[in-house]
Each structure stands twice: as C-alpha cells, then as structure tokens.
Scaffold this motif. Structure first.
Motif, mmCIF file in Angstrom:
data_model
loop_
_atom_site.group_PDB
_atom_site.id
_atom_site.type_symbol
_atom_site.label_atom_id
_atom_site.label_comp_id
_atom_site.label_asym_id
_atom_site.label_seq_id
_atom_site.Cartn_x
_atom_site.Cartn_y
_atom_site.Cartn_z
ATOM 1 N N TYR A 196 89.998 82.766 52.324
ATOM 2 C CA TYR A 196 91.261 83.313 52.107
ATOM 3 C C TYR A 196 92.229 82.980 53.340
ATOM 4 O O TYR A 196 93.163 82.645 53.172
ATOM 5 C CB TYR A 196 91.128 84.915 51.855
ATOM 6 N N LYS A 197 91.396 83.034 54.356
ATOM 7 C CA LYS A 197 92.342 82.822 55.824
ATOM 8 C C LYS A 197 91.072 81.989 56.610
ATOM 9 O O LYS A 197 90.729 82.417 57.479
ATOM 10 C CB LYS A 197 92.599 84.253 56.302
ATOM 11 N N GLY B 178 96.880 91.353 49.801
ATOM 12 C CA GLY B 178 96.665 89.964 49.782
ATOM 13 C C GLY B 178 95.485 89.457 49.340
ATOM 14 O O GLY B 178 95.714 88.139 48.427
ATOM 15 N N ASP B 179 94.611 90.112 49.208
ATOM 16 C CA ASP B 179 93.485 89.377 48.541
ATOM 17 C C ASP B 179 92.396 90.531 48.000
ATOM 18 O O ASP B 179 92.271 91.523 48.671
ATOM 19 C CB ASP B 179 92.519 88.514 49.542
ATOM 20 N N ASP C 279 91.833 93.639 50.747
ATOM 21 C CA ASP C 279 92.777 93.221 51.914
ATOM 22 C C ASP C 279 94.262 93.424 52.057
ATOM 23 O O ASP C 279 94.925 92.857 51.210
ATOM 24 C CB ASP C 279 92.361 91.819 52.148
ATOM 25 N N VAL D 77 98.066 93.124 53.785
ATOM 26 C CA VAL D 77 98.678 92.330 54.604
ATOM 27 C C VAL D 77 100.319 92.712 54.556
ATOM 28 O O VAL D 77 100.948 93.399 53.488
ATOM 29 C CB VAL D 77 98.511 90.779 53.995
ATOM 30 N N ARG E 201 102.191 88.346 52.150
ATOM 31 C CA ARG E 201 101.253 87.174 51.550
ATOM 32 C C ARG E 201 101.338 86.081 52.146
ATOM 33 O O ARG E 201 100.383 85.436 51.886
ATOM 34 C CB ARG E 201 101.526 87.522 50.186
ATOM 35 N N LYS F 126 99.820 85.951 55.714
ATOM 36 C CA LYS F 126 98.450 86.631 55.579
ATOM 37 C C LYS F 126 98.397 87.566 56.768
ATOM 38 O O LYS F 126 97.272 87.729 57.192
ATOM 39 C CB LYS F 126 97.309 85.992 55.369
#
Length: 458
Positions: free
Chosen positions: A188-189, A366-367, A378, A380, A383, A386
């Motif tokens: 994701y990040k 965000g996720d 998650d 954020v 988006r 993030k």
C-alpha cells in the motif's frame, strides 16, 4: 465462612470506581503517559463479549490484544486448567510430564511440517528471545536482520529487534548488538517506493543485499503477516523468495507468529498460505486462547539434531509449566472440534466485503487489508499522498490521536476495538457470527465521519 467466601466479601467492599483508582495508583499503563490513564473496569467476559463494572456489555472486536481466539469462558479450557491444578500444579523443566508429552504430540500435528522440537515460554517476547539465542548458537553467527514496522516484544533482545518506534526509548543501549533493519512488505505504501507487481519483490531483494553486504548474519526475522503495525500482508511471491534467499546464504528464517498464528489468518499458521516452512517459528497469544500465558519456540529437525552434541544454553524456571500447557491442549482440541481455522477462512469474504464497503463510503479510509479474521483499516488525510492522521511521534509527544477519539466513540456504542497510531485492527474471536460482525462494522461506520470531516478538501 470459607476462605473463598471471605475473599469474595472483601472484593465486594470495593466499588468499581475504587478498583479503577487503585489500579491507576499502583500499576503502570503500558505504552502511554500515566497521566490521564483511566482503565475500564472489567468484571466478566463470555463468548465474544466483555462486561464492565457497571454491567455494560461490549463486543470484543479485536479479541482484546488479538489473542482471545476462542472467545471467553470456554468451559473445556477452564476445566483443563482446574484439573491440571488439582493433578500437578508445577514441575521443573527437567521433568517429563503427561501434559508436556500430550501438547508436544498435538503441536507436531498442527505446526508447519518439520517443526518438531519445542521450547516453551510464558510469553511471545520470551519465545523470540529463545529463537535469537538458538539461531546464534546453531549458526555461530550473531546478526539478526529484522524489518521496520515490526514488533517482536518488550524484553531487551526482542525490543532491540523491534522495527517500530517502541524501540526508541531504549536506545542506544537497548538497540542490542547484532540487530539490523531492512524494509517491511507494504504494497500500500512501499518504503522503498516501488509498485507491485512490477517491482519484482524488491523488498526481498533488499534483504538479500543486506545479507551479502553484512558479515555474520545468523537469521532473518519476520512477522509473516505484520500485526500491530498495520496487518501488512505480503504478496504471494515474497515468502518463497525469502526462503530461497535464506537457503542460498545459509541464513535461518524465523517466523514470529505470535499474533498471526492459531487460525487468525484462516490457516493454522500464516506461513501455510505460501507453503513455506521457517527454520524457527515463535508463537503465543492464541495457543491457549489467552486463558493462561504461554509462548512457544519451535525449531526444525536440523536445529534439533545440532543440539544433540552441542550445549543448549538456555532455560527458564517456568519452562513447560504444567499449568500453561494444559489449556493449550484444550484450546487446540477446541479449535479442531469447532473447525475454527476453516471458520476464519470462511468468514474472510464476508468481513472483507463489509470493510470494502466502508472504504467506498468513507474518504478517510485509505486502505483495508488482511486475511482470515485479521484486518486493518488505515485512515489517511489524503488518499493520493496517503498521509496518515497520526504518527508515533505524535503518540510519544502526548498529542491526541484521531483513532483514539474514534475508538472512544465506538466504545460508547458497545464495541471495543484496537487503535494504533493511524489504523484500527479488527481481529475478533474466531467464534464470531456475521450478525456480530455487522454490529462492529456498523459502529465503526457511524464514527468514521469524524475522520471524513478532516480529509483534505473534505
């Protein structure tokens, strides 16, 4: 009046408020400033619910600390504890006991194939300490490669191997000799700014780069599915690739399944998702359903064979304590009887769908990610970038965290949920029903509007 009646009478003289105050005054609250700690008084728990001192019932949506996998007040486990106390309440580690043999036999059945020699502890952090010592004794090397965004315990060695900022307070002395950190798996990040699948699993390649450029590497330590730090699930190619790298360079692979084990991800152990067997597996929490503290360090046959002719320099007074082993036998049999591993796997699509609906509805989400009954939500600010709503630096500085504010609102609605820095962890008891899942998700849904209002441009 019997001694038990006298004790009950004494406890009944304390009000719920007095119990909280005495707890605050004489006990430390963990991972927090002590000022402002106001612990909830819990008096009962059953199934998927806990009850406070005022009689209010709460859905336990994170299995307390992602450990009450069987739910609360399982009578089979309770009876096993009582029976063992009557039969044999303690035996030093040098003795063989029936319950020790019985649990060992069961562990061979449910652990990944090939893990057949065990050292018992009373916590996950002690299990990891044992793993580090065993790896160093076996290889004759000293360095452990761990990953950022990991948590492996709070004792000296395990906090040194913890990648997340909870390690910071112990540094520099607490960092420990021979621990170095590489990137976690976070599609994701990505910490090294790659994009899956085009990356070719660059985060595993980075660990290989570290092994090649470091002398004396004994082991690579991983959480197969990262726990508190966001339920980070690796892509399917990651674990087989890491296993191959470790084999190529003669480095042991240690899997910390303290949180991800015991059916939590829809397999007995998360490593089973990828058909990869570690050299050492550590676990705790769900091994007894958290009814009694127990940890386990399980090793492969090749490591076991090594210690036939080499001194095993490790031990604890409470290693293989009968009172810790009996509930583990009962818990494993209850998991088998209720088919809870399959249940967690079967409920995954339902929980995933509910969480995906939250993400579609709330711009602050965000996720969502996870496996089985182990998920993270998650939050954020944006988006696209993030950017999270909070950081660990905010936490240690005492700045209020948005996730804690939302968790407080959810608690008032009768749901307990674990919040950590910028995400929620959803990991209910494996006995949870769809109706109960709906109740927990609805509470989260109602209060995510607090975060939505703070989204950039919201």
């Amino acid at each position: 009046m019997s001694p038990n009646e006298m004790m009950l009478e004494k406890s009944e003289t304390l009000t719920s408020e007095q119990i909280v105050e005495l707890t605050r005054k004489h006990n430390y609250g963990t991972w927090r400033f002590q000022k402002g700690w106001n612990p909830m008084h819990i008096v009962d728990a059953e199934g998927c619910y806990i009850v406070d001192g005022k009689g209010k019932r709460y859905l336990d949506f994170s299995a307390q600390l992602m450990c009450s996998n069987l739910g609360h007040k399982n009578q089979v486990v309770i009876d096993a504890i009582a029976k063992q106390a009557q039969q044999l309440s303690y035996a030093m580690p040098g003795y063989a006991t029936e319950v020790r043999a019985e649990l060992s036999k069961l562990l061979v059945e449910v652990l990944p194939a090939g893990l057949s020699k065990f050292f018992f502890t009373t916590s996950g952090t002690e299990a990891n300490e044992a793993a580090f010592k065993i790896a160093r004794m076996y290889t004759g090397k000293t360095k452990i490669i761990a990953r950022y965004r990991s948590y492996h315990g709070s004792t000296t060695g395990s906090i040194a191997a913890t990648g997340d900022p909870r390690r910071w307070a112990m540094e520099p002395g607490g960092k420990g000799p021979g621990v170095i950190f590489g990137p976690e798996v976070n599609c994701y990040k990505c910490p090294i700014r790659h994009t899956y699948p085009g990356c070719g699993i660059a985060c595993a390649d980075y660990l290989e780069h570290m092994i090649r450029n470091e002398s004396d590497v004994a082991a690579v330590l991983i959480e197969p599915v990262v726990g508190t730090n966001g339920v980070l699930v690796p892509p399917d190619e990651y674990m087989p690739k890491l296993r191959k790298i470790c084999d190529e360079y003669g480095v042991l692979l240690i899997a910390d399944e303290v949180m991800s084990g015991w059916g939590r991800t829809g397999e007995w152990f998360a490593m089973n998702h990828w058909g990869v067997v570690p050299d050492i597996l550590t676990t705790a929490k769900g091994i007894t359903g958290a009814y009694v503290p127990l940890g386990l360090c399980a090793t492969s046959g090749k490591i076991a064979d090594f210690f036939e002719d080499h001194y095993f320099a490790h031990g604890h007074t409470y290693e293989a304590h009968p009172m810790t082993l009996a509930p583990a036998v009962a818990a494993i049999r209850e998991m088998q009887r209720m088919d809870l591993v399959a249940r967690a796997k079967g409920l995954e699509p339902y929980l995933r769908g509910k969480l995906e609906e939250l993400k579609a509805k709330h711009p602050s989400v965000g996720d969502v990610r996870g496996k089985g009954l182990f998920w993270a939500v998650d939050l954020v600010k944006n988006r696209t970038t993030k950017e999270p709503f909070g950081t660990y630096s905010d936490k240690v500085a005492g700045r209020p965290l948005l996730v804690d504010q939302i968790a407080g609102k959810i608690l008032a609605d009768g749901v307990t949920i674990q919040a950590w820095v910028s995400h929620f962890i959803i990991a209910p008891p494996l006995i949870i029903t769809k109706v109960q899942i709906d109740f927990g998700i609805d509470a989260l849904d109602r209060h995510l509007s607090i975060a939505d209002a703070l989204v950039e441009g919201g």
